[in-house]
Design a protein around this motif. Structure first.
Motif, PDB file in Angstrom:
ATOM      1  N   ALA A  98    -116.284  87.767  83.148  1.00 31.33           N
ATOM      2  CA  ALA A  98    -115.063  87.021  82.832  1.00 31.33           C
ATOM      3  C   ALA A  98    -114.140  87.899  81.994  1.00 31.33           C
ATOM      4  CB  ALA A  98    -115.404  85.740  82.076  1.00 31.33           C
ATOM      5  N   ASP A  99    -112.912  87.455  81.796  1.00 32.65           N
ATOM      6  CA  ASP A  99    -111.990  88.163  80.911  1.00 32.65           C
ATOM      7  C   ASP A  99    -112.570  88.161  79.503  1.00 32.65           C
ATOM      8  OD1 ASP A  99    -110.284  88.575  83.001  1.00 32.65           O
ATOM      9  OD2 ASP A  99    -108.927  86.916  82.501  1.00 32.65           O
TER      10      ASP A  99
ATOM     11  N   ASN B 147    -110.930  83.731  84.736  1.00 34.87           N
ATOM     12  CA  ASN B 147    -111.197  84.478  85.974  1.00 34.87           C
ATOM     13  C   ASN B 147    -112.686  84.804  86.102  1.00 34.87           C
ATOM     14  OD1 ASN B 147    -108.404  84.660  86.801  1.00 34.87           O
ATOM     15  ND2 ASN B 147    -108.142  86.163  85.150  1.00 34.87           N
ATOM     16  N   ALA B 148    -113.513  83.808  85.838  1.00 37.79           N
ATOM     17  CA  ALA B 148    -114.962  84.015  85.792  1.00 37.79           C
ATOM     18  C   ALA B 148    -115.563  84.111  87.194  1.00 37.79           C
ATOM     19  CB  ALA B 148    -115.623  82.878  85.020  1.00 37.79           C
ATOM     20  N   LEU B 149    -116.557  84.965  87.299  1.00 37.66           N
ATOM     21  CA  LEU B 149    -117.337  85.123  88.524  1.00 37.66           C
ATOM     22  C   LEU B 149    -118.809  85.030  88.162  1.00 37.66           C
ATOM     23  CD1 LEU B 149    -115.495  88.202  90.105  1.00 37.66           C
ATOM     24  CD2 LEU B 149    -115.255  85.813  90.796  1.00 37.66           C
TER      25      LEU B 149
ATOM     26  N   LEU C 140    -116.821  95.419  79.471  1.00 33.66           N
ATOM     27  CA  LEU C 140    -116.612  96.160  80.706  1.00 33.66           C
ATOM     28  C   LEU C 140    -115.218  96.771  80.674  1.00 33.66           C
ATOM     29  CD1 LEU C 140    -118.005  93.573  83.308  1.00 33.66           C
ATOM     30  CD2 LEU C 140    -119.112  95.708  82.619  1.00 33.66           C
ATOM     31  N   ALA C 141    -114.883  97.527  81.657  1.00 31.54           N
ATOM     32  CA  ALA C 141    -113.557  98.133  81.736  1.00 31.54           C
ATOM     33  C   ALA C 141    -112.505  97.084  82.092  1.00 31.54           C
ATOM     34  CB  ALA C 141    -113.562  99.259  82.777  1.00 31.54           C
ATOM     35  N   ASP C 142    -111.255  97.412  81.864  1.00 32.43           N
ATOM     36  CA  ASP C 142    -110.109  96.575  82.264  1.00 32.43           C
ATOM     37  C   ASP C 142    -110.127  95.186  81.622  1.00 32.43           C
ATOM     38  OD1 ASP C 142    -109.232  98.659  83.929  1.00 32.43           O
ATOM     39  OD2 ASP C 142    -110.556  97.957  85.544  1.00 32.43           O
ATOM     40  N   GLY C 143    -110.563  95.129  80.365  1.00 32.09           N
ATOM     41  CA  GLY C 143    -110.499  93.866  79.644  1.00 32.09           C
ATOM     42  C   GLY C 143    -111.454  92.804  80.138  1.00 32.09           C
ATOM     43  N   ARG C 144    -112.542  93.223  80.734  1.00 27.84           N
ATOM     44  CA  ARG C 144    -113.542  92.263  81.223  1.00 27.84           C
ATOM     45  C   ARG C 144    -114.822  92.394  80.407  1.00 27.84           C
ATOM     46  NH1 ARG C 144    -112.360  88.374  84.867  1.00 27.84           N
ATOM     47  NH2 ARG C 144    -113.928  88.893  86.456  1.00 27.84           N
TER      48      ARG C 144
END
Length: 716
Positions: free
Chosen positions: A441-442, A506-508, A468-472
């Protein structure tokens, strides 16, 4: 096939050229065919499309979580409780296992290490059950992309280390399941083929009643399988074709079964022509000229039907399409080149002890199927209405078919080591820490997502989020259920609903159980897309072959009816005879494609002969001649194909056992009921109307009682 081409392939000189060319090609492909198991991809995660939510999670975690990591458990159990010495032995086993090749740097988590970490507040799983009877070690294996091939040896080394006098030790988790899966497919490139060939040889000996003739179809089937597996290996190695253990098993079964069918048809026609032509080369030219169109149409139907699987979202299903199409195409080419060459090289003696001599009578004109045709001709409408009613009754069994999926325990027909370990964990209240929910998620909303998942029944508390990368960011939570069970699926779906409900996150949600959920979703979608596509493609082939519209529509309706009846009866057998817990979500699609593509084969064999005879004798008389002349060979072909698919049951996988039973049952229904009774009765009832809109049978004259009972010596 054009008469001149057929003659050129089996000429006095060209037969040797054909033999040499095929043998050279077989030698070249034989080098590659033995390597097919080395390029198998049996990892379920690689079968899903890129659009699947679990695949998207895997992509986002690719920099932080190695996709080749294989979480593995070693489960220890002693009735009455593990002693202090047992727990001490586990602690000693940990460093030994950690020193093995393939164990990642994080080493082995032992009960003592887990307790120490828990005392410091670290989120670690409980490794010892409350009753003290079960405990386990946790570690991760990673062999890179070669994990599937390396797992069996690693499993053997781990089992040599982890022993418990008077108790039991099991290898579980993803590593244990992978080792068991490798064992299930062990010997697939040899044992399965030998078993299939053995069954086919017995049937051919009974069919031909010749100690020699059976050798030629078997030799050609082996050649076809060698060339086909070699071609598939090259495509898997260099063109990205997905091949797994199931598709390799089906490839060998399909090649041997279909190849024997084509051989039976060609040999039967060649035997007929030997009675009409003194020169065996001329007899083969006529036999090939008349039989090749039916063989080509049959192979094209199966190949194109299989290629429809390429439109599947599941890579494992999509990969089977080209694999099966290649197998059938290669088999067809071998059977119309090598087999005719071998037959004319050997001469009439190969039929010993019943050699078909020149101008000897044709035995099929008054055989069993000629008598069956005459009995149907008296009241064809009553026959096809009654037969249709019985098949519809059998379709009611479809209501008992449960294709919602199978748990790990129910996936196999025998109890593997990982299943025993999993059951011990479940029975003693321990969670399989290798089965986790992975949530991405973000970063600014990941804590809210974790909070939304708290309290979901069967889901452990979420771990600490990792950047994680990119603000995740991402975190894991252990699922306290078998990875492929309906309980785990329910937890995944509930977790997804909760995670997706967090606005702006934006959760997966992914992980092992999520892969199974997405696989089921993709399987359902594939069934709705591919089944109508297969029907449309096969219908177009039949229209082109028979140059009619009504006859192909009737044939398609009979095959679909046969499929429903076969699946209905199979569902009852699965539940009440074999005791299977259900079916894989992909089972109905696989059964449908094979039964429609293979079932239509026998109608093609029959109807191409009926059309050939209609031009001379009319539809009704032609139908009786067609049934009489093809009945024996089609029955033998059906028995061969059914028996070869039943061999799939020798592999300890419920999916393949069910597929083998359903296809075998469907093929026998097509052979003995649909083709011989239902289609023939419809032909006799409708007469020349079946060729609409063509004018093939303009007269459309009904059969008189005398004509129906007359011997069929006029077969030409």
């Amino acid at each position: 096939m054009h008469r001149q081409i057929a003659g050129a392939l089996t000429g006095r000189v060209t037969k040797w050229v054909v033999l040499a060319a095929v043998l050279v090609l077989t030698g070249l492909m034989g080098v590659f065919s033995t390597k097919l198991t080395s390029v198998q991809n049996n990892e379920a995660s690689s079968w899903l499309p890129e659009s699947a939510e679990s695949t998207r999670v895997l992509d986002e975690l690719s920099e932080s979580v190695d996709p080749n990591d294989i979480p593995t458990l070693v489960v220890y159990h002693r009735d009455g409780g593990l002693s202090e010495d047992d727990l001490a032995a586990m602690e000693e086993d940990g460093p030994e296992i950690a020193a093995l090749d393939g164990v990642t740097e994080q080493g082995v988590l032992t009960p003592a290490a887990a307790q120490a970490a828990a005392e410091q507040g670290a989120p670690v799983p409980t490794l010892v059950s409350d009753d003290g009877e079960v405990a386990y070690l946790y570690f991760v294996l990673n062999f890179g992309a070669d994990g599937w091939n390396a797992i069996p040896d690693a499993a053997e080394e781990i089992r040599d280390i982890a022993t418990l006098d008077g108790g039991e030790v099991h290898l579980a988790g993803f590593g244990g399941q992978a080792a068991d899966s490798a064992e299930a497919f062990e010997g697939i490139d040899t044992n399965l083929i030998f078993a299939t060939l053995g069954v086919v040889i017995l049937i051919l000996l009974f069919t031909y009643r010749s100690p020699v003739l059976w050798l030629l179809p078997i030799l050609c089937a082996v050649v076809a399988n060698t060339i086909a597996t070699g071609v598939v290996y090259l495509l898997a190695k260099y063109a990205g074709l997905t091949v797994n253990g199931q598709s390799q098993a089906i490839l060998s079964i399909l090649v041997i079964g279909a190849g024997t069918d084509y051989a039976l048809l060609l040999v039967a026609r060649y035997r007929e022509e030997l009675r009409r032509h003194e020169d065996r080369h001329e007899a083969m030219a006529f036999a090939l000229h008349r039989a090749a169109p039916a063989i080509f149409a049959s192979a094209a139907t199966v190949a194109v039907g299989m290629l429809c699987l390429s439109f599947a979202e599941l890579n494992s299903t999509a990969g089977l399409g080209p694999v099966a199409a290649i197998g059938v195409s290669v088999t067809m080419l071998v059977m119309i080149t090598l087999l005719p060459a071998l037959l004319v090289i050997c001469g009439r003696w190969v039929f010993w002890p019943k050699r078909p001599t020149f101008r000897s009578p044709e035995p099929t004109s008054n055989g069993l199927w000629a008598r069956v045709g005459r009995s149907i001709s008296h009241r064809p409408r009553r026959v096809w209405v009654t037969t249709t009613g019985l098949l519809l009754l059998a379709c009611l069994g479809l209501f008992r078919l449960d294709a919602s999926g199978l748990s790990t325990e129910d996936t196999y027909t025998k109890e593997f080591d990982s299943i025993k370990g999993q059951r011990l964990l479940t029975d003693h209240g321990l969670a399989d820490s290798s089965n986790t929910l992975q949530v991405v998620a973000d970063a600014d909303r990941v804590a809210d997502v974790a909070a939304a998942l708290e309290g979901i029944d069967g889901l452990a508390a979420p771990g600490e989020p990792q950047p994680l990368a990119d603000g995740r960011a991402w975190f894991e939570a252990t699922i306290n259920a078998d990875i492929s069970s309906s309980t785990a699926a329910g937890i995944v779906e509930e977790s997804r609903d909760a995670a997706h409900a967090v606005s702006g996150a934006n959760a997966l949600v992914g992980g092992g159980s999520a892969f199974y959920v997405d696989t089921k979703t993709a399987s359902v979608r594939d069934s709705w897309v591919i089944m109508p596509l297969v029907l449309a493609v096969v219908l177009l082939i039949l229209i082109g072959l028979l140059r009619a519209v009504l006859a192909p529509l009737i044939l398609m309706a009979t095959v679909v009816l046969s499929f429903g009846a076969a699946l209905g009866i199979s569902a009852l057998l699965f539940e009440y005879v074999f005791g299977f817990a259900g079916s894989d979500p992909g089972f109905p699609l696989f059964a449908f494609v094979f039964l429609v593509a293979l079932g239509i084969d026998y109608n093609i064999f029959l109807m191409t002969r009926v059309r050939e005879e209609t031009a001379t004798y009319g539809t009704r008389k032609g139908s009786l001649i067609g049934l009489a002349s093809t009945g024996g060979v089609i029955t033998s072909a059906g028995v061969v194909l059914a028996a070869t698919f039943l061999v799939l049951g020798s592999l300890p996988l419920v999916f393949l056992a069910e597929l083998g039973v359903a296809v075998a049952l469907g093929v026998m229904l097509d052979t003995l009921v649909v083709r011989s009774v239902l289609v023939t009765a419809l032909n006799l009832d409708l007469g020349g109307k079946i060729w609409w809109p063509s004018k093939l049978d303009r007269a459309d004259a009904p059969l008189s009682e005398a004509e129906a009972e007359a011997p069929l010596e006029t077969v030409h």
